[in-house]
Design an enzyme around this catalytic site. Structure first.
Site, PDB file in Angstrom:
ATOM      1  N   ALA A 120       0.856  -1.203   0.000  1.00 48.38           N
ATOM      2  CA  ALA A 120       0.000   0.000   0.000  1.00 48.38           C
ATOM      3  C   ALA A 120       0.884   1.242   0.000  1.00 48.38           C
ATOM      4  CB  ALA A 120      -0.924  -0.009   1.221  1.00 48.38           C
ATOM      5  N   GLU A 355       5.547  11.389   0.154  1.00 50.34           N
ATOM      6  CA  GLU A 355       4.353  12.185   0.482  1.00 50.34           C
ATOM      7  C   GLU A 355       3.480  12.391  -0.761  1.00 50.34           C
ATOM      8  OE1 GLU A 355       4.762  15.271   3.394  1.00 50.34           O
ATOM      9  OE2 GLU A 355       6.535  14.330   4.259  1.00 50.34           O
TER      10      GLU A 355
HETATM   11  C1  LIG Z   1      13.182   7.617   1.467  1.00 44.15           C
HETATM   12  C2  LIG Z   1      11.710   7.463   1.665  1.00 44.15           C
HETATM   13  C3  LIG Z   1      11.121   7.944   2.817  1.00 44.15           C
HETATM   14  C4  LIG Z   1       9.768   7.716   3.047  1.00 44.15           C
HETATM   15  N1  LIG Z   1       9.220   8.103   4.235  1.00 44.15           N
HETATM   16  C5  LIG Z   1       7.935   7.699   4.546  1.00 44.15           C
HETATM   17  C6  LIG Z   1       7.396   7.904   5.844  1.00 44.15           C
HETATM   18  O1  LIG Z   1       8.036   8.502   6.732  1.00 44.15           O
HETATM   19  N2  LIG Z   1       6.149   7.445   6.115  1.00 44.15           N
HETATM   20  C7  LIG Z   1       5.406   6.793   5.178  1.00 44.15           C
HETATM   21  O2  LIG Z   1       4.282   6.392   5.498  1.00 44.15           O
HETATM   22  N3  LIG Z   1       5.880   6.590   3.912  1.00 44.15           N
HETATM   23  C8  LIG Z   1       7.145   7.009   3.589  1.00 44.15           C
HETATM   24  N4  LIG Z   1       7.648   6.782   2.336  1.00 44.15           N
HETATM   25  C9  LIG Z   1       6.820   6.100   1.353  1.00 44.15           C
HETATM   26  C10 LIG Z   1       6.423   6.986   0.182  1.00 44.15           C
HETATM   27  O3  LIG Z   1       5.451   7.914   0.585  1.00 44.15           O
HETATM   28  C11 LIG Z   1       5.952   6.044  -0.941  1.00 44.15           C
HETATM   29  O4  LIG Z   1       7.120   5.428  -1.439  1.00 44.15           O
HETATM   30  C12 LIG Z   1       5.206   6.779  -2.046  1.00 44.15           C
HETATM   31  O5  LIG Z   1       3.962   7.235  -1.571  1.00 44.15           O
HETATM   32  C13 LIG Z   1       4.969   5.917  -3.279  1.00 44.15           C
HETATM   33  O6  LIG Z   1       4.477   4.654  -2.948  1.00 44.15           O
HETATM   34  P1  LIG Z   1       5.211   3.345  -3.568  1.00 44.15           P
HETATM   35  O7  LIG Z   1       6.674   3.497  -3.305  1.00 44.15           O
HETATM   36  O8  LIG Z   1       4.540   2.140  -3.017  1.00 44.15           O
HETATM   37  O9  LIG Z   1       5.008   3.451  -5.123  1.00 44.15           O
HETATM   38  P2  LIG Z   1       3.736   2.897  -5.952  1.00 44.15           P
HETATM   39  O10 LIG Z   1       2.478   3.368  -5.323  1.00 44.15           O
HETATM   40  O11 LIG Z   1       3.889   1.434  -6.182  1.00 44.15           O
HETATM   41  O12 LIG Z   1       3.921   3.672  -7.321  1.00 44.15           O
HETATM   42  C14 LIG Z   1       4.782   3.222  -8.380  1.00 44.15           C
HETATM   43  C15 LIG Z   1       4.551   4.124  -9.585  1.00 44.15           C
HETATM   44  O13 LIG Z   1       3.184   4.015 -10.023  1.00 44.15           O
HETATM   45  C16 LIG Z   1       2.585   5.296 -10.057  1.00 44.15           C
HETATM   46  N5  LIG Z   1       1.152   5.186  -9.733  1.00 44.15           N
HETATM   47  C17 LIG Z   1       0.599   4.555  -8.668  1.00 44.15           C
HETATM   48  N6  LIG Z   1      -0.733   4.688  -8.698  1.00 44.15           N
HETATM   49  C18 LIG Z   1      -1.035   5.419  -9.801  1.00 44.15           C
HETATM   50  C19 LIG Z   1      -2.244   5.885 -10.394  1.00 44.15           C
HETATM   51  N7  LIG Z   1      -3.442   5.668  -9.836  1.00 44.15           N
HETATM   52  N8  LIG Z   1      -2.161   6.604 -11.549  1.00 44.15           N
HETATM   53  C20 LIG Z   1      -0.961   6.852 -12.111  1.00 44.15           C
HETATM   54  N9  LIG Z   1       0.222   6.429 -11.612  1.00 44.15           N
HETATM   55  C21 LIG Z   1       0.188   5.720 -10.467  1.00 44.15           C
HETATM   56  C22 LIG Z   1       3.351   6.116  -9.048  1.00 44.15           C
HETATM   57  O14 LIG Z   1       3.223   7.517  -9.282  1.00 44.15           O
HETATM   58  C23 LIG Z   1       4.760   5.624  -9.273  1.00 44.15           C
HETATM   59  O15 LIG Z   1       5.305   6.265 -10.380  1.00 44.15           O
HETATM   60  C24 LIG Z   1       8.987   7.051   2.072  1.00 44.15           C
HETATM   61  C25 LIG Z   1       9.587   6.610   0.879  1.00 44.15           C
HETATM   62  C26 LIG Z   1      10.924   6.794   0.681  1.00 44.15           C
HETATM   63  C27 LIG Z   1      11.548   6.270  -0.587  1.00 44.15           C
END
Ligand SMILES: Cc1cc2nc3c(=O)[nH]c(=O)nc-3n(C[C@H](O)[C@H](O)[C@H](O)COP(=O)(O)OP(=O)(O)OC[C@H]3O[C@@H](n4cnc5c(N)ncnc54)[C@H](O)[C@@H]3O)c2cc1C
Length: 375
Positions: A120, A355
Site C-alpha cells: 500500500a 508524500e
Molecule cells: C526515502 C523514503 C522515505 C519515506 N518516508 C515515509 C514515511 O516517513 N512514512 C510513510 O508512510 N511513507 C514514507 N515513504 C513512502 C512513500 O510515501 C511512498 O514510497 C510513495 O507514496 C509511493 O508509494 P510506492 O513506493 O509504493 O510506489 P507505488 O504506489 O507502487 O507507485 C509506483 C509508480 O506508479 C505510479 N502510480 C501509482 N498509482 C497510480 C495511479 N493511480 N495513476 C498513475 N500512476 C500511479 C506512481 O506515481 C509511481 O510512479 C517514504 C519513501 C521513501 C523512498
C-alpha cells in the site's frame, strides 16, 4: 528573524560535517538536538505545549534555509513538525497533546509517521495493518515500509485498520505508539540513493498491544482523514525545501560558470549556459511564489489541498530539472562528490516520490477540480 536564525544555524551547525555525514550515512543527532533546543522541531506547535507558535509562512521560509545546506536534516525536521506534531495537535486528545507535544517540540524525542506498507503505497487507503480491540487494548499486526526517522523515533504515528469490514479509508484509525512497546521490531536501515543522513526502515508490529488511550483523538475511523490532512501540510513543506535546494544548486552553478574558463573565457559568457541559468531562475521564482501563496492562504484559514498539491508537484519537478541543469553546467565536476551538486542531485530525486508521487498529486488536483466544478 526566523529566516536569519535558520540561515545562521545552517551555516554554523549543519554545514560542518555535511559531506562526512552523507558519506557515512550518519544521522545528524547532535544537530537535531540543537534544532529542538532552538524551537525548530515544534515550530507551529502552540506555545502552551512548549512550541514556537509560528505561522506557516515562517515555517516554509525556515525550511528553505535549512534545506539549502542539508536536505537530510531538513527532512527530519519536516517529519517531526508537519507529520507528527501537526497531526497530534489537530486530532489528538488533550491528554495526548500534553503528554507528547512538549517533548517533540523541545527535541527531547522525535516521532515517525507510519502510513506506507509493502503493498500500500500510492493506494494508501488499501493498507492492511490491523488494530483489533481487546478490552482496554488494541492489538496491532502489520508491516510499515520506508519509515523516515524510525530508527531514532520514540513514537510512531500508525495508521491501522480497526474495522476489517470497511475496506476503504473509513475503516482506518490512527494510533500514537511508543517505540519501546513489546511486539515492535525494526528492519535494517534502507540503503538510499540520497538523503543518506535521514534513515528509513520497516517498522513491524507483531501482536503489539497498545492501550486504548493510544487511539489518536479517541475516535475510530478518522485515521485516514487525519493522514491526508497532515500530508496536505507536509506537501507544502516539501515544496519549500525544493525551492531552498534549487536556490542553492543554482547559486553554486552560477559561481562555477563565472569562474570556469573554456575557449579562453568564462563559460557564463556562453548563451547556451545562460539559457540554463535563466530557465532555472525563472522556474525557481515561479515555485517560490506558489509555495508562499499557498502558505499565506493556509494562514488565512483556507483549505489548500489543491494548492499544496500544485506546489509540491511543480516545485519538486522544477527541482529535478534545476538539479540536472546544474550538474550540466558543472560539466564532469558535477559528477564528482567534491562538489555539493553531486549530493544534491541525488538528494532531490526523492522529493518527487514521497508524500505522494507526482502522479498522485495530479490525481488529487484533477479530482478537486472536477469536484468543485460539479458541486
Ligand atoms: C526515502 C523514503 C522515505 C519515506 N518516508 C515515509 C514515511 O516517513 N512514512 C510513510 O508512510 N511513507 C514514507 N515513504 C513512502 C512513500 O510515501 C511512498 O514510497 C510513495 O507514496 C509511493 O508509494 P510506492 O513506493 O509504493 O510506489 P507505488 O504506489 O507502487 O507507485 C509506483 C509508480 O506508479 C505510479 N502510480 C501509482 N498509482 C497510480 C495511479 N493511480 N495513476 C498513475 N500512476 C500511479 C506512481 O506515481 C509511481 O510512479 C517514504 C519513501 C521513501 C523512498
Amino acid at each position: 528573524m526566523i529566516q536569519q536564525a535558520a540561515r545562521d544555524f545552517a551555516q554554523n551547525e549543519l554545514l560542518p560535517g555535511v559531506i562526512e555525514r552523507d558519506d557515512e550515512q550518519r544521522f545528524p543527532a547532535e544537530q537535531i538536538k540543537k534544532l529542538g533546543e532552538l524551537g525548530f522541531l515544534g515550530m507551529m506547535v502552540d506555545p502552551k505545549y512548549n512550541g514556537s507558535g509560528m505561522d506557516t509562512m515562517s515555517y516554509v521560509i525556515a525550511m528553505e534555509e535549512l534545506s539549502k545546506v542539508d536536505a537530510s536534516a531538513s527532512v527530519v525536521v519536516s517529519v517531526n513538525n508537519s507529520l507528527v506534531c501537526y497531526g497530534l495537535e489537530t486530532y489528538g486528545t488533550e491528554e495526548q497533546k500534553q503528554k507528547y507535544l512538549p517533548r517533540y517540540a523541545s527535541g527531547e524525542i522525535i516521532g515517525s509517521f507510519c502510513l506506507t506498507e509493502p503493498e500500500a503505497g500510492s493506494d494508501a487507503a488499501s493498507l492492511k495493518t490491523s488494530a483489533v480491540k481487546d478490552g482496554d487494548f488494541y492489538v496491532l499486526n502489520g508491516t510499515k515500509r520506508f519509515i523516515t526517522n524510525a530508527p531514532h523515533a520514540a513514537t510512531f504515528t500508525v495508521m491501522a485498520r480497526t474495522n476489517p469490514d470497511i475496506k476503504g479509508a473509513s475503516g482506518i484509525s490512527a494510533f500514537l505508539v511508543e517505540a519501546n512497546t513489546p511486539g515492535i521490531s525494526l528492519g535494517k536501515i534502507d540503503q538510499k540513493m540520497g538523503q543518506k543522513g535521514s534513515h528509513t526502515c520497516d517498522v513491524i508490529f507483531e501482536n503489539c498491544r497498545v492501550p486504548a488511550s493510544a487511539l489518536i483523538g479517541g475516535i475510530e475511523g478518522i485515521g485516514f482523514k487525519t493522514a491526508m490532512k497532515v500530508l496536505d501540510k507536509g506537501r507544502l513543506h516539501i515544496g519549500a525545501y525544493s525551492v531552498g535546494v534549487a536556490e542553492r544548486m543554482l547559486n553554486d552553478a552560477l559561481h562555477y560558470a563565472i569562474e570556469r574558463k573554456q575557449f579562453g573565457q568564462p563559460i557564463a559568457n556562453f548563451q547556451l549556459i545562460q539559457a540554463m541559468l535563466a530557465d532555472s531562475k525563472a522556474e525557481i521564482y515561479a515555485a517560490k511564489c506558489m509555495v508562499l501563496d499557498a502558505a499565506r492562504r493556509r494562514d488565512n484559514g483556507e483549505n489548500i489541498s489543491t494548492e499544496a498539491s500544485c506546489s509540491k508537484m511543480f516545485a519538486t519537478e522544477m527541482c529535478g530539472r534545476v538539479a540536472d541543469r546544474c550538474v550540466q553546467i558543472h560539466g564532469g565536476a558535477g559528477y564528482i562528490s567534491e562538489y555539493a551538486i553531486e549530493r544534491f542531485y541525488r538528494d532531490v530525486r526523492l522529493f518527487r516520490l514521497y508524500e505522494g508521487t507526482t502522479q498522485v498529486q495530479q490525481l488529487i488536483i484533477a479530482k478537486n477540480m472536477i469536484r468543485d466544478a460539479t458541486a
